[in-house]
Each structure stands twice: as structure tokens, then as C-alpha cells.
Write a protein that holds these residues in place. Sequence first.
Motif, PDB file in Angstrom:
ATOM      1  N   SER A  26       2.928  29.090  25.778  1.00  0.00           N
ATOM      2  CA  SER A  26       4.111  28.237  25.701  1.00  0.00           C
ATOM      3  C   SER A  26       3.697  26.786  25.889  1.00  0.00           C
ATOM      4  O   SER A  26       2.609  26.485  26.410  1.00  0.00           O
ATOM      5  CB  SER A  26       5.126  28.619  26.793  1.00  0.00           C
ATOM      6  N   LEU A  27       4.586  25.877  25.479  1.00  0.00           N
ATOM      7  CA  LEU A  27       4.291  24.451  25.649  1.00  0.00           C
ATOM      8  C   LEU A  27       4.204  24.076  27.126  1.00  0.00           C
ATOM      9  O   LEU A  27       3.382  23.248  27.513  1.00  0.00           O
ATOM     10  CB  LEU A  27       5.366  23.613  24.960  1.00  0.00           C
ATOM     11  N   ASP A  28       5.049  24.691  27.963  1.00  0.00           N
ATOM     12  CA  ASP A  28       5.016  24.395  29.397  1.00  0.00           C
ATOM     13  C   ASP A  28       3.668  24.768  30.002  1.00  0.00           C
ATOM     14  O   ASP A  28       3.088  24.007  30.790  1.00  0.00           O
ATOM     15  CB  ASP A  28       6.134  25.147  30.126  1.00  0.00           C
ATOM     16  N   GLU A  29       3.154  25.947  29.630  1.00  0.00           N
ATOM     17  CA  GLU A  29       1.869  26.391  30.161  1.00  0.00           C
ATOM     18  C   GLU A  29       0.746  25.465  29.690  1.00  0.00           C
ATOM     19  O   GLU A  29      -0.111  25.052  30.477  1.00  0.00           O
ATOM     20  CB  GLU A  29       1.583  27.825  29.722  1.00  0.00           C
ATOM     21  N   ALA A  30       0.772  25.131  28.415  1.00  0.00           N
ATOM     22  CA  ALA A  30      -0.260  24.240  27.878  1.00  0.00           C
ATOM     23  C   ALA A  30      -0.168  22.856  28.508  1.00  0.00           C
ATOM     24  O   ALA A  30      -1.189  22.223  28.801  1.00  0.00           O
ATOM     25  CB  ALA A  30      -0.119  24.144  26.351  1.00  0.00           C
ATOM     26  N   ASP A  31       1.075  22.388  28.748  1.00  0.00           N
ATOM     27  CA  ASP A  31       1.261  21.068  29.350  1.00  0.00           C
ATOM     28  C   ASP A  31       0.751  21.056  30.787  1.00  0.00           C
ATOM     29  O   ASP A  31       0.131  20.077  31.228  1.00  0.00           O
ATOM     30  CB  ASP A  31       2.742  20.691  29.311  1.00  0.00           C
ATOM     31  N   ARG A  32       0.991  22.126  31.536  1.00  0.00           N
ATOM     32  CA  ARG A  32       0.483  22.184  32.912  1.00  0.00           C
ATOM     33  C   ARG A  32      -1.043  22.136  32.938  1.00  0.00           C
ATOM     34  O   ARG A  32      -1.645  21.457  33.783  1.00  0.00           O
ATOM     35  CB  ARG A  32       0.987  23.464  33.606  1.00  0.00           C
ATOM     36  N   GLN A  33      -1.657  22.840  32.021  1.00  0.00           N
ATOM     37  CA  GLN A  33      -3.117  22.814  31.952  1.00  0.00           C
ATOM     38  C   GLN A  33      -3.630  21.433  31.556  1.00  0.00           C
ATOM     39  O   GLN A  33      -4.644  20.955  32.086  1.00  0.00           O
ATOM     40  CB  GLN A  33      -3.616  23.870  30.965  1.00  0.00           C
ATOM     41  N   ALA A  34      -2.922  20.788  30.620  1.00  0.00           N
ATOM     42  CA  ALA A  34      -3.327  19.450  30.196  1.00  0.00           C
ATOM     43  C   ALA A  34      -3.206  18.455  31.353  1.00  0.00           C
ATOM     44  O   ALA A  34      -4.091  17.611  31.560  1.00  0.00           O
ATOM     45  CB  ALA A  34      -2.480  18.995  29.008  1.00  0.00           C
ATOM     46  N   LEU A  35      -2.131  18.567  32.123  1.00  0.00           N
ATOM     47  CA  LEU A  35      -1.952  17.700  33.277  1.00  0.00           C
ATOM     48  C   LEU A  35      -3.040  17.943  34.316  1.00  0.00           C
ATOM     49  O   LEU A  35      -3.590  17.006  34.901  1.00  0.00           O
ATOM     50  CB  LEU A  35      -0.573  17.932  33.908  1.00  0.00           C
ATOM     51  N   SER A  36      -3.342  19.214  34.550  1.00  0.00           N
ATOM     52  CA  SER A  36      -4.384  19.552  35.517  1.00  0.00           C
ATOM     53  C   SER A  36      -5.731  18.979  35.089  1.00  0.00           C
ATOM     54  O   SER A  36      -6.483  18.439  35.907  1.00  0.00           O
ATOM     55  CB  SER A  36      -4.474  21.076  35.673  1.00  0.00           C
ATOM     56  N   ASP A  37      -6.026  19.093  33.805  1.00  0.00           N
ATOM     57  CA  ASP A  37      -7.272  18.547  33.278  1.00  0.00           C
ATOM     58  C   ASP A  37      -7.292  17.027  33.415  1.00  0.00           C
ATOM     59  O   ASP A  37      -8.297  16.424  33.821  1.00  0.00           O
ATOM     60  CB  ASP A  37      -7.411  18.961  31.810  1.00  0.00           C
ATOM     61  N   LEU A  38      -6.159  16.390  33.097  1.00  0.00           N
ATOM     62  CA  LEU A  38      -6.063  14.931  33.223  1.00  0.00           C
ATOM     63  C   LEU A  38      -6.208  14.500  34.679  1.00  0.00           C
ATOM     64  O   LEU A  38      -6.930  13.542  34.987  1.00  0.00           O
ATOM     65  CB  LEU A  38      -4.724  14.448  32.661  1.00  0.00           C
ATOM     66  N   ILE A  39      -5.554  15.195  35.576  1.00  0.00           N
ATOM     67  CA  ILE A  39      -5.596  14.828  36.992  1.00  0.00           C
ATOM     68  C   ILE A  39      -7.017  14.930  37.533  1.00  0.00           C
ATOM     69  O   ILE A  39      -7.462  14.092  38.325  1.00  0.00           O
ATOM     70  CB  ILE A  39      -4.630  15.722  37.801  1.00  0.00           C
ATOM     71  N   SER A  40      -7.747  15.959  37.113  1.00  0.00           N
ATOM     72  CA  SER A  40      -9.127  16.101  37.588  1.00  0.00           C
ATOM     73  C   SER A  40      -9.972  14.916  37.132  1.00  0.00           C
ATOM     74  O   SER A  40     -10.833  14.430  37.875  1.00  0.00           O
ATOM     75  CB  SER A  40      -9.724  17.415  37.081  1.00  0.00           C
ATOM     76  N   LYS A  41      -9.722  14.415  35.919  1.00  0.00           N
ATOM     77  CA  LYS A  41     -10.469  13.266  35.432  1.00  0.00           C
ATOM     78  C   LYS A  41     -10.038  11.979  36.127  1.00  0.00           C
ATOM     79  O   LYS A  41     -10.861  11.101  36.394  1.00  0.00           O
ATOM     80  CB  LYS A  41     -10.320  13.147  33.916  1.00  0.00           C
ATOM     81  N   ILE A  42      -8.731  11.876  36.421  1.00  0.00           N
ATOM     82  CA  ILE A  42      -8.256  10.729  37.198  1.00  0.00           C
ATOM     83  C   ILE A  42      -8.918  10.731  38.568  1.00  0.00           C
ATOM     84  O   ILE A  42      -9.342   9.702  39.087  1.00  0.00           O
ATOM     85  CB  ILE A  42      -6.717  10.762  37.334  1.00  0.00           C
ATOM     86  N   SER A  43      -9.017  11.931  39.159  1.00  0.00           N
ATOM     87  CA  SER A  43      -9.622  12.069  40.484  1.00  0.00           C
ATOM     88  C   SER A  43     -11.064  11.575  40.477  1.00  0.00           C
ATOM     89  O   SER A  43     -11.497  10.836  41.370  1.00  0.00           O
ATOM     90  CB  SER A  43      -9.565  13.535  40.940  1.00  0.00           C
ATOM     91  N   VAL A  44     -11.814  11.973  39.458  1.00  0.00           N
ATOM     92  CA  VAL A  44     -13.213  11.547  39.352  1.00  0.00           C
ATOM     93  C   VAL A  44     -13.288  10.040  39.187  1.00  0.00           C
ATOM     94  O   VAL A  44     -14.083   9.356  39.840  1.00  0.00           O
ATOM     95  CB  VAL A  44     -13.921  12.260  38.176  1.00  0.00           C
ATOM     96  N   ASN A  45     -12.417   9.515  38.333  1.00  0.00           N
ATOM     97  CA  ASN A  45     -12.428   8.079  38.068  1.00  0.00           C
ATOM     98  C   ASN A  45     -12.073   7.278  39.315  1.00  0.00           C
ATOM     99  O   ASN A  45     -12.754   6.308  39.672  1.00  0.00           O
ATOM    100  CB  ASN A  45     -11.432   7.763  36.940  1.00  0.00           C
TER     101      ASN A  45
END
Length: 587
Positions: A26-45
Motif C-alpha cells: 500500500s502507499l501508506d506502507e511504502a511511505d512509512r518506509q520512505a520516511l524511515s529511510d529519509l530519517i536515517s539519512k537525516i540522522s547521519v547528516n
Amino acid sequence: MGIQAQDWETVKSSKLFLYGEGYGASLDEADRQALSDLISKISVNISSVTQQKEGETSRNGKIETNSDFSSSIQTYSQATLTNTERVVLHNEPDAHVGRWIRKSEIQKIFESRKQKITELVGNAVKAEQNMKIDDALRNYYWALTLLRSLQYPNEMAYTDDNGSKHVMAVWIPEQMNRIFDNIKATAEKSDDGETELRFTYNRQPVASVDYSYFDGRDWSSIYSAKDGVGVIELPEGLKPKQYQIKYEFEYRGQAHIDKEIESVMNTVRSMPMKKAYASIKAAKENEATDESVCIAQQPQTNAMLELPEEGCQKYLDAIQNVASSIRRKNYDVSDELFTEEGKSIYNKLIKYGSAQIVGTPGIKVYQDGDNVVARGLQMAFSFKNGLRKSFVEDMVFTFDKDGKISNIAFGLGKTAEECILSNPNWPETARKTIVSFMENYKTAYSLKRLGYIRDIFDDNAIIITGRVSKQSTMYKSREGAAHITNNDIITYNRQTKDEYLNNLARCFASNEFVNIRFTDTDVMKPGKGKEMYAIQIAQDYYSTNYGDHGYLFLEIDINNPQRPLIILRTWQPKKDPNFGIYGPSDF
């Protein structure tokens, strides 16, 4: 996919953005994963930038970072990452979603959190001034929790009225400890395992404070004291020499009202407050008394014309009869004391949890048109389940022209009541009508009087809840760069009267209790002519497993003071940064 895919590749290859991708059914599931991936990169940055700055002042060559901040990066979820963008690269059922943010926008995440901290501290200072110790401690602690999640918490300062600046990370715990030092609790009397407590702050009765106590086996649920009065209920046979209490300050059970605060509290370590604990010398066991006092003083406002002492007795006798029955837990009071409606409300009242009389009654009796109103009796209501188990309420008795009890309501509380009654801008009749209406309103929700609630809403009443969301639009410039625009989308959920009442009925059925408490109040009169009044009021709402704090706006038609009608009702969880609380000009 076409141009979206091309723009997505531009985002991924650019050094101006951080991005994340997600896949799901679903789009919600994919969006949650995309946010999680983005947040991990924000965290590193962010961690990299933070380490560079902290590294400038590191000791022994080691980089020192804020561990609370490092662990709280994940709290920047969809609720707080309002300046991220989203693109659907492939639709369901094989959804593929991309999320990205400009690196230059990352700092805005922290600016928003700083703004919230400043707002919470301001609320705490105001609450303490109004003797609302529960609100003061909650706002201070939530501000401190958010503060500890920032990159550089020591950079935030509070400026006091004298212009002096204080580092918040040090100043907030100092304020909380000062409050704990100035709260005094004493046990006044004990009867059959029930003990009355008195709470003062700087030697004055608190408006409100929350606490739990150790019952010999475990800590109790949260109890609420109002206008300086609270209770303790111990198991049968347990008679300690001292009571151990803990003043509530974390309010984890209410944190869900703000997803940002909730997520940070679930991540950042709790901060212990040793001064939140207190020991109280136990009260001696004694017999409860039925004494009631008719206070013949100068009225606090022109809206109250008190009766002379000799004219009070028949009303005091009726209230004392009711109070004696409640004390004996023999609730079969003579029908002769009530009108039919009054007896119906009384029957609902005695079923509202386990009721007991608290405090020393000082009954104030005054004339209100053809009716007589009596205030001053306090009752505590306890419940078997829930995050909170006890509430103290001021009881308001209304007698009709025949001297019978026609209504019983929960009082607004001294702060909200005096705020309305002391307002010189509105006629005396309007002020008294508004107070009476708001008291009946909160009581109807507590006693689950759906019929009454149906009657006070106009058939065409506007009942609105609102939500602000973001809509992102991505386009490609002539130079080939990806650009994004953000638009605020305000979604209004308007319910009909029947829809609202049906939802309310389900809420009542699923909860052992509902309790509403009003605080800051502002009354306005929109336009001229008709007797229409707009009320903005802060509301604390509690039910068996839920609690929240928000702002209620009511527009009321009181052309017929005996039958006020709600024309418009809105509720919002917090003040809007642009316009504050909804008002007449917004609709």
C-alpha cells in the motif's frame, strides 16, 4: 512514471537533497518506509554536523554529543517532518514512494521544536500564576523533554520579566523543584479508609494539582485535587502513620495529544524529580459531620446577591439532607426535596463513581431571578478503572420558586467562574446565564445526559473539527532542476447534529466515566442586536483510558435565558500559530 521518474532521478543525483525510498503493498506502507529511510539519512547528516561542532570543544580528542538528541532523531516522523516532499513513483499494489528534503530545510525542523518549547514554558509560567500546579508541571516537563532532544539544548534561554536570561536546561528543573518546595499537603481527617487532603501553594489553596499515593501495595492511579481539596482511599484495615504521595509531572497518559511530544517522551530518558515525592502525617480517624455554614458576605461580583442568613436555612436543610445520605451511602433521598428533573439528575449523580463529601461545607446562597442557587459543597468521585481515578467537583444546587432542587451541576471552578462573572462588559443576566450554561454543559457530558445535550444544540448547529495537511507539487524548471511547492490544505470535518450525537453516544457507552474541566475563558459578543455570545475556553477532557487538552469554541444564543442554544461548536488541540483559537470571525 514519465516526468516524475526523471525528476526523482534529479533529486537523487543532486547534492542539495536528502532522500529516502520505500516499497510496500500500500502507499501508506511504502511511505512509512520512505520516511524511515529519509530519517536515517537525516540522522547521519545531522550527527556529522553535530560532531564537527561538538568536536571543537571535545576533551582528550573524543567527540562529545548529546545522547538524548542522537536517540531522538527518529522522533522526526511524519507528524513533525512537515517540510519534506513526497512523490508516488509506482501506485498500489506494488507501491513505490520517494521522500526528500532540501538540506537547507533541515534546520527548520529544530526551529519548530524550539518554538514549541518556548510556548510550553510560557504556558507553565501562566499556569503557576493561576495556581494551576498540574498544568505548570506538565508544561515545564514537556518543554524540558523536548529541550533535551535538541542538538544544542544549552543554547536556548528564558528571559524573565526583569530582562535576565536563564539557560533553560538549568532553569526549568529549578522552577519545577521550586514548585515542589512550595506545595504543602496535609491530611485533615480520615473516615473508614478515606482521607481528605489539603493542598496549598505558597500558603494558598491550589486551583488544581494531580498526585498518586502508595496504598501499601502499589502506587495508585492519578488523583486530582481541586481548589485545595483531594482524597486518599486505602484498603480496608490499612492505617499507616504516614502517607506517601507523588506529584504528577510527566503526564505520559496525555502525551498522545501531541504526537511530537509523545514520540520524544518515548525516546528520551525520563528525568527523575526527587522533590516530587512527599510524606504526609496521617490524620486521626474521626466521625464525619453534617455541619453546613451559610456564608453571608459581600458578594464577590455584582452577579451574586446573597441571601441573609435567616433566609438560607431551608436551602441548607435540603442540601444537608442530601449530603447526609451520601455520607451514609444511603442514597434514597425523599422525592419531596426535588422536582422531577432534579431527582433524575440526582439519580445520575450518585451513579457517577463512588461519591463522598469532602471539605468543610461553607454554603453560599444567593437569589438568581425566580430561582435560588447554593454553592460550596464539594464532592469527590472515584472510579474503579482508568488513568485517573478521582475528581473533586464543586456542587451547584438550583432551587425553583417552590424551594425544590431543580438542578445539580458541577461548578466551573473559581478561575473560570470569576473570569466570566467579573467581566463588566456584559449585562449581569448574560454573565449568570453563561456561567450556568457552561456548568450544565460540563455536567451533562460527565453524567452522559444525551437528551440534554441534544436539546442545547440548535438543529442546524455547525459542528466542526479541522486538520491542516500538506500537499506537495513537483515541477521541472527550464534548466532541468527539480522544484517543489508546498500548499497548506485545511480539511474541515463538519458533522450534523445527529452525527455528532451518535459519535458521542458511542464514546459514552465505551467509557466508565467522562470528566471535563474548564480553565482560561474569554467571552465575546459578536455583532450587535441579538443576545449571541462567543466563548473560547481551555478544556481538559478525561475518560477511562483517554485524556486530552484543547480549546473549545462555542457560539451561544441566549435570547431565551431559560433555553440557551449552541449555534457553533469547534474544538482544536492547540492554538494556531497564526490566529490562536477559533473565533466568530473565522466562520
